[in-house]
Design a protein around this motif. Structure first.
Motif, mmCIF file in Angstrom:
data_model
loop_
_atom_site.group_PDB
_atom_site.id
_atom_site.type_symbol
_atom_site.label_atom_id
_atom_site.label_comp_id
_atom_site.label_asym_id
_atom_site.label_seq_id
_atom_site.Cartn_x
_atom_site.Cartn_y
_atom_site.Cartn_z
ATOM 1 N N VAL A 377 5.334 -6.018 3.121
ATOM 2 C CA VAL A 377 4.486 -4.883 3.477
ATOM 3 C C VAL A 377 5.210 -3.588 3.132
ATOM 4 O O VAL A 377 6.294 -3.300 3.677
ATOM 5 C CB VAL A 377 4.114 -4.890 4.974
ATOM 6 N N ALA A 378 4.644 -2.827 2.220
ATOM 7 C CA ALA A 378 5.171 -1.508 1.871
ATOM 8 C C ALA A 378 4.472 -0.462 2.725
ATOM 9 O O ALA A 378 3.258 -0.547 2.953
ATOM 10 C CB ALA A 378 4.942 -1.223 0.395
ATOM 11 N N HIS A 379 5.220 0.515 3.204
ATOM 12 C CA HIS A 379 4.641 1.503 4.135
ATOM 13 C C HIS A 379 5.338 2.840 3.965
ATOM 14 O O HIS A 379 6.566 2.907 3.829
ATOM 15 C CB HIS A 379 4.799 0.995 5.572
ATOM 16 N N ILE A 380 4.545 3.904 3.963
ATOM 17 C CA ILE A 380 5.105 5.249 3.948
ATOM 18 C C ILE A 380 4.173 6.172 4.732
ATOM 19 O O ILE A 380 2.961 6.170 4.495
ATOM 20 C CB ILE A 380 5.311 5.786 2.509
ATOM 21 N N PRO A 381 4.688 6.931 5.688
ATOM 22 C CA PRO A 381 3.830 7.871 6.419
ATOM 23 C C PRO A 381 3.472 9.070 5.546
ATOM 24 O O PRO A 381 4.258 9.472 4.676
ATOM 25 C CB PRO A 381 4.703 8.287 7.608
ATOM 26 N N MET A 382 2.297 9.626 5.763
ATOM 27 C CA MET A 382 1.872 10.771 4.965
ATOM 28 C C MET A 382 2.774 11.988 5.178
ATOM 29 O O MET A 382 2.847 12.861 4.307
ATOM 30 C CB MET A 382 0.416 11.131 5.299
ATOM 31 N N ARG A 383 3.462 12.040 6.292
ATOM 32 C CA ARG A 383 4.361 13.170 6.526
ATOM 33 C C ARG A 383 5.544 13.154 5.557
ATOM 34 O O ARG A 383 6.282 14.137 5.450
ATOM 35 C CB ARG A 383 4.863 13.166 7.972
ATOM 36 N N ASN A 384 5.753 12.027 4.838
ATOM 37 C CA ASN A 384 6.805 11.935 3.825
ATOM 38 C C ASN A 384 6.271 12.069 2.407
ATOM 39 O O ASN A 384 7.014 11.866 1.453
ATOM 40 C CB ASN A 384 7.552 10.604 3.955
ATOM 41 N N VAL A 385 4.969 12.367 2.286
ATOM 42 C CA VAL A 385 4.343 12.505 0.967
ATOM 43 C C VAL A 385 4.324 13.987 0.592
ATOM 44 O O VAL A 385 3.782 14.817 1.327
ATOM 45 C CB VAL A 385 2.908 11.935 0.975
#
Length: 462
Positions: A377-385
């Protein structure tokens, strides 16, 4: 009795293009519509609601996000009459365009009226002019769609409840809108009217909003709704409606612990949609339906009667306009070109137009776990985009499920500004059998949201 090569019942987003394609191929076609050309999508669904969502987002930008972006807007005023007039204008344009296209098609007869089967291949028409007559055809295509379900709750017929159709005709913003159902329809209308200025309460019987999505998706969306002042009540069942004074409704519901009530001015029933087959006369045919009334079809959309097909929402399954449209392509290829394509295993993308959007394709993380497939599962919060930070749209996340052995993408959920568009990039990757590693090292234009797909799959490097 008049004979055609094909009869299409319902001028929705499958019926219209299918009728036109069959007619252009040389078939004589009768297209029967009992209400408005365009079906749910143009008249009661996608078109009007997304027009209203745009107005609601403008209110959000002016009232909330503008301050963060350094633009001081001391106050703004919602002109609901103009909001609804704009919506009606867009619906009218789309409907008129559809009618114009149908009327310009040779070999196609558009009939306004209600269709009812007399036998497997004979349909009686109760036309809008009052005439009653019968039609027959080699091919009959059923595209009657669904309508809002009116839940059987004590007192429901004693109040002026709203459905996803009737709420589109309001002439003022409700003071307090209580929504029964925390699915896609309930959330879109809930956020929309909350931004228009209504107090909003959502009551959902499951233990979370969006029960068909992953738990983390529900958690993020619940937090977003609460941040916007929307009351969210889960694990609760509405049991009673009562009139209270001249303009109030008392709603009783049971929770896991006790019985509670809420006072409101308007109630929206958003707990599902039912197939429009009750008056179709299926009992006069060999066409079969399930207990809910959805027409049973095989993997090629044919019913139990040869050359009688069902398309779109009326057959059950994913109730999306794009699925209806794909249904018509499958049947058109079969009837015109002799091709036989199956609906089994086709990708089903969809987007919920809350703000931020939820775009989803393929399987969820919970479905991957349940199936036992080896996955990552790959995951990144939008606050890091980067793009999200620059635009002030940092709510949500990107998540993708990939096959641990092949690296192929099995599914993705995107919560964010333009979440549906980002999801579509991953859908294209799934269609082309592109691995997550290829996306990880691909060159995307900076600083698009799509560029952060690099970072999303970088999260799997550890």
């Amino acid at each position: 009795m008049k004979e055609f090569d094909a009869i299409v019942i319902g001028a929705g987003q499958a019926g219209i293009p299918l009728a036109k394609k069959l007619a252009k191929s040389g078939m004589s076609v009768a297209l029967i519509e009992k209400r408005f050309v365009g079906g749910t999508c143009i008249n009661d669904g996608c078109t009007p609601t997304k027009a209203l969502v745009a107005s609601a987002r403008m209110a959000y930008l002016a009232g909330t996000l503008s301050e963060e972006l350094g633009v001081d807007i001391p106050s703004y005023k919602l002109n609901f009459e103009r909001v609804m007039a704009r919506k009606n204008k867009i619906v009218g344009q789309f409907r008129a365009g559809s009618i114009k296209g149908l009327e310009a098609t040779e070999n196609l007869t558009l009939i306004y009226g209600e269709a009812k089967f007399v036998s497997d291949k004979v349909v009686a028409i109760n036309s809008s002019t009052g005439d009653v007559y019968e039609l027959t055809a080699k091919y009959i295509l059923i595209n009657t769609g669904c309508s809002p379900t009116v839940t059987k709750i004590e007192g429901i017929h004693e109040i002026k409840y709203l459905t996803s159709t009737s709420i589109l005709e309001l002439d003022e913003v409700p003071e307090h809108l209580l929504i029964v159902g925390g699915g896609y329809i309930g959330l879109e209308f809930g956020q929309m009217f909350g931004r228009f200025g209504a107090k909003v309460t959502i009551i959902e019987h499951s233990d979370r909003l969006l029960p068909h999505e992953d738990e983390d998706v529900c958690g993020v969306m619940t937090d977003i709704f609460k941040e916007e002042g929307i009351e969210v009540i889960t694990q609760s069942k509405v049991t009673k409606f009562e009139k209270y004074g001249a303009d109030r409704i008392r709603v009783t519901f049971t929770t896991s612990d006790d019985v509670q009530t809420r006072m409101c001015t308007h109630v929206l029933l958003a707990s599902g949609r039912s197939p429009q087959t009750g008056n179709l006369g299926l009992e006069n045919t060999a066409v079969t339906a399930d207990d809910a009334g959805f027409i049973k079809v095989d993997d090629y959309l044919q019913t139990a009667v040869p050359n009688v097909f069902a398309l779109g929402d009326v057959k059950g399954g994913p109730a999306f306009t794009h699925i209806s449209y794909n249904d018509h392509l499958i049947i058109a290829d079969h009837l015109i070109h002799g091709k036989k394509e199956s609906i089994k295993g086709r990708l089903v993308p969809y987007c919920m137009f809350t703000d931020p959007q939820i775009g989803r394709i393929g399987i969820t993380e919970e479905q991957a776990i349940a199936s036992g497939v080896a996955h990552l599962v790959a995951h990144i919060p939008m606050r890091n985009v980067a793009r999200a930070i620059e635009t002030g749209e940092t709510r949500g996340f990107m998540k993708a499920v990939v096959d641990k052995n092949t690296g192929l993408i099995l599914g993705a959920t995107i919560i964010g500004e333009q979440g549906g568009e980002i999801m579509t990039v991953l859908q294209m990757a799934m269609m082309g059998n592109i691995t997550y590693s290829q996306i990880r090292f691909a060159i995307f234009a900076h600083p698009l949201y799509a560029e952060s797909l690099n970072n999303l799959f970088m999260s799997l490097d550890a």
